[in-house]
Design an enzyme around this catalytic site. Structure first.
Site, PDB file in Angstrom:
ATOM      1  N   THR A  17     -22.578  25.221 -72.296  1.00 45.13           N
ATOM      2  CA  THR A  17     -23.574  26.095 -72.904  1.00 45.13           C
ATOM      3  C   THR A  17     -22.974  27.457 -73.233  1.00 45.13           C
ATOM      4  OG1 THR A  17     -25.301  24.975 -71.653  1.00 45.13           O
ATOM      5  CG2 THR A  17     -25.862  27.109 -72.597  1.00 45.13           C
ATOM      6  N   TYR A  18     -22.202  27.986 -72.288  1.00 43.96           N
ATOM      7  CA  TYR A  18     -21.591  29.307 -72.487  1.00 43.96           C
ATOM      8  C   TYR A  18     -20.685  29.293 -73.716  1.00 43.96           C
ATOM      9  CZ  TYR A  18     -19.733  33.857 -71.110  1.00 43.96           C
ATOM     10  OH  TYR A  18     -19.402  35.189 -71.083  1.00 43.96           O
ATOM     11  N   LYS A  38     -29.930  20.097 -78.607  1.00 38.96           N
ATOM     12  CA  LYS A  38     -29.596  19.348 -77.388  1.00 38.96           C
ATOM     13  C   LYS A  38     -30.652  18.267 -77.217  1.00 38.96           C
ATOM     14  CE  LYS A  38     -28.644  19.907 -72.479  1.00 38.96           C
ATOM     15  NZ  LYS A  38     -27.454  20.337 -71.725  1.00 38.96           N
ATOM     16  N   SER A  42     -32.134  18.644 -68.216  1.00 39.92           N
ATOM     17  CA  SER A  42     -32.851  18.568 -66.943  1.00 39.92           C
ATOM     18  C   SER A  42     -32.544  19.807 -66.113  1.00 39.92           C
ATOM     19  CB  SER A  42     -32.517  17.270 -66.202  1.00 39.92           C
ATOM     20  OG  SER A  42     -31.161  16.967 -66.284  1.00 39.92           O
ATOM     21  N   ASP A  56     -30.551  26.132 -71.425  1.00 34.46           N
ATOM     22  CA  ASP A  56     -29.365  26.098 -72.287  1.00 34.46           C
ATOM     23  C   ASP A  56     -29.709  26.616 -73.683  1.00 34.46           C
ATOM     24  OD1 ASP A  56     -28.317  24.847 -70.104  1.00 34.46           O
ATOM     25  OD2 ASP A  56     -27.578  23.079 -71.176  1.00 34.46           O
ATOM     26  N   GLU A 117     -25.112  20.083 -78.139  1.00 40.67           N
ATOM     27  CA  GLU A 117     -24.548  20.103 -76.782  1.00 40.67           C
ATOM     28  C   GLU A 117     -24.950  18.844 -76.026  1.00 40.67           C
ATOM     29  OE1 GLU A 117     -25.720  23.448 -74.242  1.00 40.67           O
ATOM     30  OE2 GLU A 117     -24.836  22.449 -72.494  1.00 40.67           O
ATOM     31  N   GLY A 118     -24.003  18.285 -75.285  1.00 41.67           N
ATOM     32  CA  GLY A 118     -24.289  17.109 -74.467  1.00 41.67           C
ATOM     33  C   GLY A 118     -24.957  17.481 -73.153  1.00 41.67           C
ATOM     34  N   SER A 119     -25.275  16.458 -72.381  1.00 46.66           N
ATOM     35  CA  SER A 119     -25.817  16.652 -71.039  1.00 46.66           C
ATOM     36  C   SER A 119     -24.736  16.176 -70.063  1.00 46.66           C
ATOM     37  CB  SER A 119     -27.079  15.815 -70.838  1.00 46.66           C
ATOM     38  OG  SER A 119     -27.958  15.974 -71.937  1.00 46.66           O
ATOM     39  N   ASN A 181     -12.063  26.980 -70.702  1.00 44.56           N
ATOM     40  CA  ASN A 181     -12.950  28.036 -70.192  1.00 44.56           C
ATOM     41  C   ASN A 181     -12.372  28.605 -68.886  1.00 44.56           C
ATOM     42  OD1 ASN A 181     -15.216  29.674 -70.106  1.00 44.56           O
ATOM     43  ND2 ASN A 181     -16.486  28.146 -69.073  1.00 44.56           N
TER      44      ASN A 181
END
Ligand SMILES: Nc1ncnc2c1ncn2[C@@H]1O[C@H](COP(=O)(O)OP(=O)(O)O)[C@@H](O)[C@H]1O
Ligand SMILES: [Mg+2]
Length: 228
Positions: A17-18, A38, A42, A56, A117-119, A181
């Site tokens: 997310t960042y 997205k 959860s 997110d 974005e994935g989970s 990251n």
């Protein structure tokens, strides 16, 4: 119809997310029409007024300055901080591919560059019941997307990043790049992690995001090439 890119990671909390926030901001700062989507989130916090906040999406919306309403950015929002398939089972609201496809296509019609974005990491069950078995990878395949991987630059990343690349390849999902990251410039182990990951996968590390960074250092031409 715009172009899109899927952001996965080597695991949950790795910074998808960042990094996505900075990525979408980079596109917007270059004057491009960028969006975020997205499928399933959860661990959402209640807002005290009977709604759940999709954290997110709220983060990316704020960092990148998106004008889209929050409810357009995520299809399934669950309170429980467990895998979507389990949260869905407990709430009785199963994740369905067709709803994701509809929402994704609408987002792609509204924006020139859509970042999805994935989970969790790459192996994430979205629905697992008597009627349907849906994994995150089925969604990526079904929407015909290529991926970038967000990875921690530190210890353990050779293993987790190479495994993620190999898994995606085994599912014939294109891998277009890696984002490191928590990068510490001059750290010799992290420099070696970069070299080893690139050597073992043949996939380039495209950008290095440090703690607290508010911008992403990547050429815009290089970034937009990732979107198809
Ligand atoms: N480069 C960074 N600098 C500062 N905080 C970060 C950075 N990367 C991640 N975080 C923080 O770490 C936590 C997990 O990151 P997040 O992006 O939510 O992970 P994911 O989306 O992969 O689950 C969040 O609180 C986020 O703000
Ligand atoms: Mg996230």
């Amino acid at each position: 119809m715009g172009k899109a890119l899927f952001v996965t990671g080597t695991g949950t909390d790795v910074g998808k997310t960042y990094v996505t926030g900075l990525l979408v901001k980079r596109l917007k700062d270059a004057g491009l029409d960028a969006g975020y989507y997205k499928a399933a989130l959860s661990g959402a916090e209640p807002d005290g007024k009977g709604h759940l906040i999709p954290g997110d999406a709220a983060w990316v919306k704020q960092v990148a300055g998106l004008s889209d309403p929050l409810e357009d950015l995520v299809t399934y929002v669950y309170r429980e901080a467990v895998s979507p398939h389990l949260a869905a089972r407990h709430t009785g609201v199963p994740v369905e591919m067709e709803r994701i496809r509809t929402d994704f296509n609408r987002a792609k019609e509204h924006h020139a560059y859509l970042t999805m974005e994935g989970s969790g990491g790459i192996l994430c069950p979205l629905c697992w019941d008597d009627r349907q078995e849906l994994l995150l990878e089925n969604v990526i395949q079904g929407l015909d997307l290529g991926c970038v991987i967000v990875a921690d630059a530190g210890l353990g990343t050779i293993n987790s990043t190479v495994l993620t690349v190999e898994y995606l390849r085994s599912r014939t999902i294109p891998v277009r790049g890696i984002f490191f990251n928590h990068w510490i410039p001059g750290d010799s182990m992290q420099e070696d992690n970069r070299a080893m990951v690139e050597r073992l996968t043949g996939v380039p590390v495209l950008a290095f995001i440090q703690q607290g960074d508010t911008e992403m250092d990547i050429k815009i031409e290089e970034l937009i090439k990732l979107y198809r």
